[in-house]
Scaffold this motif. Structure first.
Motif, PDB file in Angstrom:
ATOM      1  N   GLN A 126       0.807  -1.123   0.235  1.00  0.00           N
ATOM      2  CA  GLN A 126       0.035   0.009  -0.143  1.00  0.00           C
ATOM      3  C   GLN A 126       0.750   1.259  -0.046  1.00  0.00           C
ATOM      4  OE1 GLN A 126      -3.649  -0.110   2.178  1.00  0.00           O
ATOM      5  NE2 GLN A 126      -2.895   1.732   3.599  1.00  0.00           N
TER       6      GLN A 126
ATOM      7  N   ASN B  89       0.686   5.053   1.003  1.00  0.00           N
ATOM      8  CA  ASN B  89       0.147   6.036   1.758  1.00  0.00           C
ATOM      9  C   ASN B  89       0.649   7.611   1.868  1.00  0.00           C
ATOM     10  OD1 ASN B  89      -1.422   3.884   3.059  1.00  0.00           O
ATOM     11  ND2 ASN B  89       0.448   3.767   4.514  1.00  0.00           N
TER      12      ASN B  89
ATOM     13  N   ASN C 117      -7.454  -2.188  -2.565  1.00  0.00           N
ATOM     14  CA  ASN C 117      -8.064  -1.659  -1.120  1.00  0.00           C
ATOM     15  C   ASN C 117      -7.624  -0.115  -0.912  1.00  0.00           C
ATOM     16  OD1 ASN C 117      -5.380  -2.396  -0.397  1.00  0.00           O
ATOM     17  ND2 ASN C 117      -5.924  -2.117   1.722  1.00  0.00           N
TER      18      ASN C 117
ATOM     19  N   THR D  59      -7.742   2.889   2.570  1.00  0.00           N
ATOM     20  CA  THR D  59      -7.755   2.886   3.725  1.00  0.00           C
ATOM     21  C   THR D  59      -7.899   4.581   4.201  1.00  0.00           C
ATOM     22  OG1 THR D  59      -5.638   2.867   4.208  1.00  0.00           O
ATOM     23  CG2 THR D  59      -7.012   1.012   4.373  1.00  0.00           C
TER      24      THR D  59
ATOM     25  N   LEU E  87      -7.420   6.956   7.718  1.00  0.00           N
ATOM     26  CA  LEU E  87      -7.210   6.690   9.238  1.00  0.00           C
ATOM     27  C   LEU E  87      -7.000   8.310   9.649  1.00  0.00           C
ATOM     28  CD1 LEU E  87      -4.694   3.708   9.050  1.00  0.00           C
ATOM     29  CD2 LEU E  87      -7.413   3.481   9.453  1.00  0.00           C
TER      30      LEU E  87
ATOM     31  N   PHE F  59     -11.961   1.277   5.916  1.00  0.00           N
ATOM     32  CA  PHE F  59     -11.216   0.922   4.432  1.00  0.00           C
ATOM     33  C   PHE F  59     -12.514   0.428   3.819  1.00  0.00           C
ATOM     34  CE2 PHE F  59     -12.096  -3.074   6.897  1.00  0.00           C
ATOM     35  CZ  PHE F  59     -12.244  -4.380   5.866  1.00  0.00           C
TER      36      PHE F  59
ATOM     37  N   GLN G  75     -12.732  -2.639   0.088  1.00  0.00           N
ATOM     38  CA  GLN G  75     -11.574  -3.250  -0.833  1.00  0.00           C
ATOM     39  C   GLN G  75     -12.677  -3.786  -2.113  1.00  0.00           C
ATOM     40  OE1 GLN G  75     -10.180  -6.730   1.411  1.00  0.00           O
ATOM     41  NE2 GLN G  75      -9.982  -8.187  -0.280  1.00  0.00           N
TER      42      GLN G  75
ATOM     43  N   TRP H  84     -14.191  -1.313   9.218  1.00  0.00           N
ATOM     44  CA  TRP H  84     -13.249  -0.525  10.139  1.00  0.00           C
ATOM     45  C   TRP H  84     -11.854  -1.167  10.299  1.00  0.00           C
ATOM     46  CZ3 TRP H  84     -18.261  -1.960  10.750  1.00  0.00           C
ATOM     47  CH2 TRP H  84     -19.358  -1.019  10.477  1.00  0.00           C
ATOM     48  N   MET H  85     -11.172  -0.103  10.610  1.00  0.00           N
ATOM     49  CA  MET H  85      -9.715  -0.556  10.823  1.00  0.00           C
ATOM     50  C   MET H  85      -8.986   0.338  12.062  1.00  0.00           C
ATOM     51  SD  MET H  85      -6.622  -0.615   7.987  1.00  0.00           S
ATOM     52  CE  MET H  85      -4.862  -1.166   8.233  1.00  0.00           C
TER      53      MET H  85
ATOM     54  N   TYR I  27      -2.396  -4.169  13.427  1.00  0.00           N
ATOM     55  CA  TYR I  27      -3.625  -3.779  12.857  1.00  0.00           C
ATOM     56  C   TYR I  27      -4.774  -4.893  12.773  1.00  0.00           C
ATOM     57  CZ  TYR I  27      -3.471  -6.525   8.329  1.00  0.00           C
ATOM     58  OH  TYR I  27      -3.510  -7.438   7.463  1.00  0.00           O
TER      59      TYR I  27
ATOM     60  N   LYS J 290      -8.952  -5.332  11.205  1.00  0.00           N
ATOM     61  CA  LYS J 290      -9.970  -5.069  10.506  1.00  0.00           C
ATOM     62  C   LYS J 290     -11.167  -5.934  10.755  1.00  0.00           C
ATOM     63  CE  LYS J 290      -8.483  -4.817   6.222  1.00  0.00           C
ATOM     64  NZ  LYS J 290      -7.733  -5.437   5.003  1.00  0.00           N
TER      65      LYS J 290
END
Length: 285
Positions: free
Chosen positions: A128, A130, A192, A194, A196, A212, A214, A248-249, A260, A262
Protein backbone atom coordinates in the motif's frame (compact mmCIF):
# COMPACT_ATOMS: atom_id res chain seq x y z
CA UNK A 1 36.70 26.11 15.25
CA UNK A 2 35.88 26.23 18.98
CA UNK A 3 33.07 28.69 18.29
CA UNK A 4 31.58 26.40 15.62
CA UNK A 5 31.78 23.36 17.91
CA UNK A 6 30.11 25.34 20.70
CA UNK A 7 27.26 26.29 18.35
CA UNK A 8 26.82 22.61 17.38
CA UNK A 9 26.61 21.47 21.00
CA UNK A 10 24.27 24.34 21.86
CA UNK A 11 21.96 23.39 18.97
CA UNK A 12 21.81 19.76 20.14
CA UNK A 13 20.97 20.78 23.69
CA UNK A 14 18.25 23.19 22.58
CA UNK A 15 16.77 20.61 20.17
CA UNK A 16 16.83 17.92 22.84
CA UNK A 17 14.93 20.12 25.29
CA UNK A 18 12.46 21.52 22.74
CA UNK A 19 8.98 20.19 22.00
CA UNK A 20 8.58 17.13 24.20
CA UNK A 21 10.72 18.61 27.03
CA UNK A 22 12.83 15.44 26.82
CA UNK A 23 16.56 15.20 27.38
CA UNK A 24 18.37 13.26 24.69
CA UNK A 25 20.97 10.91 26.15
CA UNK A 26 22.91 8.50 23.94
CA UNK A 27 24.84 5.96 26.01
CA UNK A 28 27.88 4.13 24.60
CA UNK A 29 27.68 5.20 20.94
CA UNK A 30 29.61 3.10 18.45
CA UNK A 31 30.76 6.02 16.29
CA UNK A 32 30.42 9.81 16.41
CA UNK A 33 31.12 11.84 13.27
CA UNK A 34 31.30 15.67 13.15
CA UNK A 35 31.41 17.29 9.70
CA UNK A 36 32.19 21.02 9.63
CA UNK A 37 32.02 23.40 6.64
CA UNK A 38 31.85 27.13 6.14
CA UNK A 39 28.08 27.30 6.74
CA UNK A 40 27.08 23.74 7.61
CA UNK A 41 27.79 21.46 10.55
CA UNK A 42 26.54 17.91 10.85
CA UNK A 43 26.73 15.42 13.70
CA UNK A 44 26.06 11.72 13.12
CA UNK A 45 25.91 9.25 16.01
CA UNK A 46 25.87 5.54 15.18
CA UNK A 47 24.75 2.93 17.68
CA UNK A 48 23.83 3.14 21.32
CA UNK A 49 23.72 0.84 24.32
CA UNK A 50 21.52 -2.15 23.44
CA UNK A 51 20.77 -0.95 19.89
CA UNK A 52 23.62 -1.13 17.32
CA UNK A 53 21.26 0.04 14.51
CA UNK A 54 20.35 3.35 16.17
CA UNK A 55 21.19 6.50 14.17
CA UNK A 56 21.01 10.14 15.31
CA UNK A 57 21.55 12.99 12.85
CA UNK A 58 21.70 16.72 13.54
CA UNK A 59 22.29 19.20 10.69
CA UNK A 60 22.93 22.86 11.48
CA UNK A 61 22.99 25.66 8.91
CA UNK A 62 24.80 28.82 10.01
CA UNK A 63 23.17 31.98 8.65
CA UNK A 64 24.53 35.33 9.92
CA UNK A 65 25.59 33.85 13.27
CA UNK A 66 22.21 32.08 13.59
CA UNK A 67 21.48 28.42 12.98
CA UNK A 68 18.69 26.20 11.67
CA UNK A 69 18.72 22.71 13.19
CA UNK A 70 17.22 19.58 11.60
CA UNK A 71 17.25 16.40 13.68
CA UNK A 72 16.41 12.89 12.44
CA UNK A 73 15.96 9.94 14.80
CA UNK A 74 14.11 7.37 12.76
CA UNK A 75 16.29 4.32 12.26
CA UNK A 76 15.00 1.98 14.96
CA UNK A 77 12.94 0.19 12.29
CA UNK A 78 12.75 -0.13 8.51
CA UNK A 79 11.04 2.91 7.04
CA UNK A 80 10.48 3.96 3.43
CA UNK A 81 9.04 7.45 3.12
CA UNK A 82 9.68 10.68 1.22
CA UNK A 83 8.60 14.25 1.88
CA UNK A 84 5.99 15.81 -0.40
CA UNK A 85 5.24 19.47 -1.11
CA UNK A 86 6.98 22.59 0.14
CA UNK A 87 9.54 22.18 2.92
CA UNK A 88 8.75 24.19 6.03
CA UNK A 89 11.19 26.57 7.67
CA UNK A 90 12.11 23.86 10.19
CA UNK A 91 13.23 21.53 7.39
CA UNK A 92 10.22 19.17 7.64
CA UNK A 93 7.35 18.54 5.24
CA UNK A 94 3.62 18.84 5.89
CA UNK A 95 3.04 15.68 3.80
CA UNK A 96 4.94 12.54 2.99
CA UNK A 97 4.50 9.36 0.98
CA UNK A 98 5.22 6.00 2.60
CA UNK A 99 5.17 2.44 1.29
CA UNK A 100 3.82 -0.33 3.54
CA UNK A 101 3.86 -4.11 3.27
CA UNK A 102 1.62 -6.20 5.51
CA UNK A 103 0.31 -9.65 6.28
CA UNK A 104 -2.56 -10.79 8.49
CA UNK A 105 -4.65 -13.80 9.41
CA UNK A 106 -8.46 -13.85 9.64
CA UNK A 107 -10.48 -14.91 12.66
CA UNK A 108 -13.74 -16.11 11.18
CA UNK A 109 -16.93 -14.77 12.71
CA UNK A 110 -20.66 -15.32 12.23
CA UNK A 111 -20.08 -18.68 10.55
CA UNK A 112 -23.14 -20.62 9.56
CA UNK A 113 -23.42 -24.22 10.80
CA UNK A 114 -21.45 -26.56 8.55
CA UNK A 115 -18.88 -23.94 7.54
CA UNK A 116 -15.48 -25.39 8.46
CA UNK A 117 -12.48 -23.10 7.91
CA UNK A 118 -8.77 -23.21 8.80
CA UNK A 119 -7.76 -19.92 10.42
CA UNK A 120 -4.10 -20.93 10.81
CA UNK A 121 -3.57 -21.41 7.05
CA UNK A 122 -5.76 -18.53 5.86
CA UNK A 123 -4.09 -15.16 5.36
CA UNK A 124 -4.12 -11.81 3.60
CA UNK A 125 -1.18 -9.84 2.21
CA UNK A 126 -1.05 -6.30 0.85
CA UNK A 127 1.20 -3.57 -0.47
CA UNK A 128 0.00 0.00 0.00
CA UNK A 129 1.11 3.55 -0.83
CA UNK A 130 0.09 6.09 1.82
CA UNK A 131 -0.21 9.86 1.70
CA UNK A 132 0.26 11.22 5.24
CA UNK A 133 -0.90 14.75 6.04
CA UNK A 134 0.41 16.13 9.35
CA UNK A 135 -1.83 18.39 11.41
CA UNK A 136 0.84 20.00 13.61
CA UNK A 137 4.53 20.81 13.47
CA UNK A 138 5.48 18.07 15.92
CA UNK A 139 3.81 15.52 13.61
CA UNK A 140 1.93 13.83 16.46
CA UNK A 141 -1.42 13.93 14.64
CA UNK A 142 -2.01 13.12 11.01
CA UNK A 143 -4.41 11.69 8.45
CA UNK A 144 -3.45 8.74 6.23
CA UNK A 145 -5.00 8.06 2.83
CA UNK A 146 -3.76 4.74 1.46
CA UNK A 147 -4.34 2.79 -1.75
CA UNK A 148 -2.85 -0.53 -2.77
CA UNK A 149 -3.24 -4.16 -3.83
CA UNK A 150 -4.46 -6.97 -1.60
CA UNK A 151 -4.53 -10.80 -1.77
CA UNK A 152 -6.79 -13.00 0.41
CA UNK A 153 -6.64 -16.79 0.82
CA UNK A 154 -9.39 -18.58 2.77
CA UNK A 155 -8.59 -22.24 3.49
CA UNK A 156 -11.06 -24.96 4.46
CA UNK A 157 -10.59 -27.36 7.36
CA UNK A 158 -9.49 -30.95 6.88
CA UNK A 159 -12.27 -33.10 5.48
CA UNK A 160 -13.98 -30.21 3.64
CA UNK A 161 -13.31 -28.45 0.38
CA UNK A 162 -14.57 -25.49 -1.61
CA UNK A 163 -16.43 -26.13 -4.87
CA UNK A 164 -18.20 -23.96 -7.42
CA UNK A 165 -21.69 -25.38 -7.86
CA UNK A 166 -23.90 -25.37 -10.95
CA UNK A 167 -25.38 -22.00 -9.98
CA UNK A 168 -21.93 -20.43 -9.75
CA UNK A 169 -21.98 -20.18 -5.96
CA UNK A 170 -19.04 -21.23 -3.79
CA UNK A 171 -19.89 -23.99 -1.32
CA UNK A 172 -18.11 -26.03 1.33
CA UNK A 173 -18.74 -29.77 1.04
CA UNK A 174 -17.44 -32.92 2.67
CA UNK A 175 -14.50 -34.49 0.85
CA UNK A 176 -15.91 -38.00 0.87
CA UNK A 177 -14.29 -41.42 1.05
CA UNK A 178 -11.25 -42.32 -1.01
CA UNK A 179 -9.97 -38.74 -1.33
CA UNK A 180 -6.89 -37.52 0.51
CA UNK A 181 -7.32 -33.73 0.55
CA UNK A 182 -4.09 -31.71 0.69
CA UNK A 183 -5.55 -28.20 0.53
CA UNK A 184 -8.60 -26.29 -0.61
CA UNK A 185 -9.11 -22.54 -0.63
CA UNK A 186 -10.78 -19.53 -2.17
CA UNK A 187 -8.40 -16.77 -3.18
CA UNK A 188 -9.18 -13.19 -4.18
CA UNK A 189 -7.14 -10.35 -5.64
CA UNK A 190 -8.12 -6.70 -5.73
CA UNK A 191 -7.33 -3.23 -4.50
CA UNK A 192 -8.03 -1.60 -1.17
CA UNK A 193 -8.20 1.93 0.19
CA UNK A 194 -7.93 3.19 3.78
CA UNK A 195 -8.59 6.47 5.55
CA UNK A 196 -7.17 6.78 9.08
CA UNK A 197 -6.76 9.40 11.76
CA UNK A 198 -3.58 8.84 13.79
CA UNK A 199 -2.14 10.15 17.05
CA UNK A 200 1.30 9.55 18.51
CA UNK A 201 1.44 9.44 22.33
CA UNK A 202 5.19 9.03 22.79
CA UNK A 203 8.23 8.45 20.62
CA UNK A 204 7.18 5.80 18.08
CA UNK A 205 4.07 4.76 20.08
CA UNK A 206 0.58 5.67 18.90
CA UNK A 207 -2.81 4.57 17.59
CA UNK A 208 -4.89 5.05 14.46
CA UNK A 209 -8.52 4.42 13.56
CA UNK A 210 -10.63 4.73 10.44
CA UNK A 211 -12.34 2.92 7.58
CA UNK A 212 -11.34 0.74 4.65
CA UNK A 213 -12.87 -0.53 1.44
CA UNK A 214 -11.82 -3.44 -0.75
CA UNK A 215 -12.74 -4.15 -4.38
CA UNK A 216 -12.19 -7.74 -5.52
CA UNK A 217 -11.78 -8.08 -9.27
CA UNK A 218 -10.32 -11.62 -9.44
CA UNK A 219 -11.24 -14.82 -7.58
CA UNK A 220 -10.67 -18.54 -7.86
CA UNK A 221 -11.52 -21.84 -6.12
CA UNK A 222 -8.64 -24.34 -5.88
CA UNK A 223 -8.18 -27.82 -4.43
CA UNK A 224 -5.32 -30.34 -4.31
CA UNK A 225 -5.93 -33.98 -3.39
CA UNK A 226 -4.93 -37.59 -3.98
CA UNK A 227 -7.35 -40.22 -5.24
CA UNK A 228 -6.35 -43.81 -6.04
CA UNK A 229 -2.73 -42.85 -5.42
CA UNK A 230 -2.75 -40.10 -8.06
CA UNK A 231 -2.33 -36.38 -7.41
CA UNK A 232 -5.12 -34.17 -8.71
CA UNK A 233 -5.80 -30.45 -8.93
CA UNK A 234 -9.09 -28.66 -9.41
CA UNK A 235 -9.48 -24.98 -10.18
CA UNK A 236 -12.41 -22.78 -11.12
CA UNK A 237 -12.29 -19.09 -11.97
CA UNK A 238 -14.78 -16.42 -10.94
CA UNK A 239 -15.72 -17.69 -7.51
CA UNK A 240 -18.84 -15.90 -6.34
CA UNK A 241 -17.25 -13.62 -3.74
CA UNK A 242 -18.43 -10.27 -2.47
CA UNK A 243 -17.00 -7.85 -5.03
CA UNK A 244 -17.05 -4.77 -2.78
CA UNK A 245 -16.37 -4.86 0.96
CA UNK A 246 -16.06 -2.12 3.56
CA UNK A 247 -15.39 -1.96 7.26
CA UNK A 248 -13.39 -0.47 10.14
CA UNK A 249 -9.67 -0.55 10.80
CA UNK A 250 -7.52 0.17 13.84
CA UNK A 251 -3.72 0.41 14.15
CA UNK A 252 -1.26 0.34 17.06
CA UNK A 253 2.11 1.94 16.20
CA UNK A 254 5.23 0.63 17.95
CA UNK A 255 8.98 1.20 17.52
CA UNK A 256 9.38 -2.26 15.93
CA UNK A 257 6.28 -3.15 13.91
CA UNK A 258 2.73 -1.82 13.49
CA UNK A 259 -0.24 -4.02 14.43
CA UNK A 260 -3.62 -3.68 12.74
CA UNK A 261 -7.12 -5.10 13.08
CA UNK A 262 -9.87 -5.00 10.44
CA UNK A 263 -13.52 -5.99 10.53
CA UNK A 264 -16.09 -6.00 7.74
CA UNK A 265 -19.80 -6.67 8.33
CA UNK A 266 -20.00 -8.05 4.77
CA UNK A 267 -20.12 -11.78 3.98
CA UNK A 268 -16.93 -12.90 2.24
CA UNK A 269 -18.84 -15.07 -0.25
CA UNK A 270 -21.82 -13.74 -2.18
CA UNK A 271 -25.02 -15.40 -3.41
CA UNK A 272 -26.05 -18.65 -1.74
CA UNK A 273 -22.46 -19.64 -0.95
CA UNK A 274 -21.03 -20.60 2.45
CA UNK A 275 -21.62 -17.75 4.89
CA UNK A 276 -18.82 -16.32 7.04
CA UNK A 277 -17.24 -13.00 7.97
CA UNK A 278 -13.67 -12.17 8.96
CA UNK A 279 -11.89 -10.17 11.65
CA UNK A 280 -8.30 -9.82 10.45
CA UNK A 281 -5.28 -9.36 12.76
CA UNK A 282 -1.92 -8.57 11.23
CA UNK A 283 1.31 -6.61 11.15
CA UNK A 284 2.82 -4.27 8.60
CA UNK A 285 6.00 -2.29 8.01
Amino acid sequence: MKTQLFIILLAICMQAHAGDNDTLTISKPTKVTIITGDSLQRIIVKGREGDPNYTYRNTIELVDSNYVSNVSINKDRWDLSVGVGKKRDDGCYSYNLSLNLGVGTPIFADKQPGVHLNEFRSYEAFVQLNLNGFLNRRQTDWFTLGVGLIWNHYYSSNGFRFIKDDNGDTQLVSVGDGIDLKSSHVKTFGYNATLLYNHMFARKWGIGAGIFTQKNFSSRVKAKYKMDGKSNKESAKHANVNKTMFGWMGVVYTPVVDVYVKYSPEWVLAGDGAKFKAITLGVYY
